[in-house]
Design a protein around this motif. Sequence first.
Motif, PDB file in Angstrom:
ATOM      1  N   THR A  36       0.787  -1.269  -0.173  1.00  0.00           N
ATOM      2  CA  THR A  36       0.124  -0.032  -0.123  1.00  0.00           C
ATOM      3  C   THR A  36       0.872   1.149   0.046  1.00  0.00           C
ATOM      4  OG1 THR A  36      -0.105  -0.031   2.517  1.00  0.00           O
ATOM      5  CG2 THR A  36      -1.920  -1.072   1.161  1.00  0.00           C
ATOM      6  N   ASP A  37       2.147   1.243   0.038  1.00  0.00           N
ATOM      7  CA  ASP A  37       3.138   2.521   0.384  1.00  0.00           C
ATOM      8  C   ASP A  37       3.958   2.213  -0.982  1.00  0.00           C
ATOM      9  OD1 ASP A  37       1.788   3.143   2.295  1.00  0.00           O
ATOM     10  OD2 ASP A  37       2.654   1.666   3.619  1.00  0.00           O
ATOM     11  N   SER A  93      -5.475   1.268   2.321  1.00  0.00           N
ATOM     12  CA  SER A  93      -5.812   0.507   1.164  1.00  0.00           C
ATOM     13  C   SER A  93      -7.190   0.938   0.756  1.00  0.00           C
ATOM     14  CB  SER A  93      -5.407  -0.570   0.776  1.00  0.00           C
ATOM     15  OG  SER A  93      -5.434  -1.228  -0.332  1.00  0.00           O
ATOM     16  N   ASP A 103      -3.297   9.797   1.027  1.00  0.00           N
ATOM     17  CA  ASP A 103      -1.837   9.610   0.743  1.00  0.00           C
ATOM     18  C   ASP A 103      -1.343   9.169   2.185  1.00  0.00           C
ATOM     19  OD1 ASP A 103      -2.115  11.951   2.525  1.00  0.00           O
ATOM     20  OD2 ASP A 103      -0.673  13.302   1.364  1.00  0.00           O
ATOM     21  N   ASP A 113       9.166   3.494   1.722  1.00  0.00           N
ATOM     22  CA  ASP A 113       8.936   3.688   3.106  1.00  0.00           C
ATOM     23  C   ASP A 113       8.228   5.124   3.171  1.00  0.00           C
ATOM     24  OD1 ASP A 113       9.902   1.401   4.475  1.00  0.00           O
ATOM     25  OD2 ASP A 113      11.656   2.388   4.275  1.00  0.00           O
ATOM     26  N   GLU A 114       7.710   5.387   1.998  1.00  0.00           N
ATOM     27  CA  GLU A 114       6.748   6.702   1.529  1.00  0.00           C
ATOM     28  C   GLU A 114       5.459   6.470   1.410  1.00  0.00           C
ATOM     29  OE1 GLU A 114       8.184   9.740   2.008  1.00  0.00           O
ATOM     30  OE2 GLU A 114      10.168   8.893   2.642  1.00  0.00           O
ATOM     31  N   PRO A 115       4.415   7.417   1.569  1.00  0.00           N
ATOM     32  CA  PRO A 115       3.299   7.216   1.521  1.00  0.00           C
ATOM     33  C   PRO A 115       3.076   7.329   0.116  1.00  0.00           C
ATOM     34  CG  PRO A 115       3.327   9.118   2.945  1.00  0.00           C
ATOM     35  CD  PRO A 115       4.741   8.734   2.457  1.00  0.00           C
ATOM     36  N   LEU A 116       2.037   6.573  -0.669  1.00  0.00           N
ATOM     37  CA  LEU A 116       1.813   6.651  -1.957  1.00  0.00           C
ATOM     38  C   LEU A 116       0.560   7.419  -2.352  1.00  0.00           C
ATOM     39  CD1 LEU A 116       2.614   5.082  -4.648  1.00  0.00           C
ATOM     40  CD2 LEU A 116       1.279   3.428  -4.277  1.00  0.00           C
ATOM     41  N   MET A 147      -0.005   6.401   5.001  1.00  0.00           N
ATOM     42  CA  MET A 147       1.034   5.155   5.222  1.00  0.00           C
ATOM     43  C   MET A 147       0.034   3.831   5.450  1.00  0.00           C
ATOM     44  SD  MET A 147       4.178   5.501   4.506  1.00  0.00           S
ATOM     45  CE  MET A 147       4.798   4.350   5.469  1.00  0.00           C
TER      46      MET A 147
END
Length: 168
Positions: A54-55, A151, A146, A58-61, A148
């Motif tokens: 879902t990311d 989903s 956005d 190690d960063e938000p998507l 972390m």
Amino acid sequence: TTKARLQVGPGTWEYTIIVDGETSNRSAGIDQNVFGPPLGASPEGVVYREETGTDADDEPLPWRLVSGIAQIAQGDQVAFFRRLIPDIKFSNTQFAGPGTVKMLVYVYRDPQAAPRVKGPYLINARTRSIPCRGRGRGLQFEFSGDDMGSSPRLGLVSWLGQPDGKGG
């Protein structure tokens, strides 16, 4: 800088221009393999399983989805709505799940006219309805997030209201 990728099926090349200051942390990739999902590798030698999770490492998507325009009135009629009921699932379990979805509502009085924008409304797993009022012929929704580890899965957005006569 330009990044190129060969689309094997049709045999065509896809080009992406990378703006100065931005970098692509993948130097190689393969879209099919015996292990399952596509694989990508960074210049440092780190191998990534792509299109899973879902990311973004190690960063938000960040994500964004804009619906089509849903008709809520026929012909020269308009409808008045007073409440929206979002159908968003934040987890595959019975528990609430993490994350917040931001929703914008675009209210169309006429198809070719600019919409009125309502929101943003923040929706989480405990949100049951949104007190949003408006009058028009069509509704369009924009969802984004956005967080972390989240989903969310989007379903149908219902509305409570009634016909409101002719619109001019």
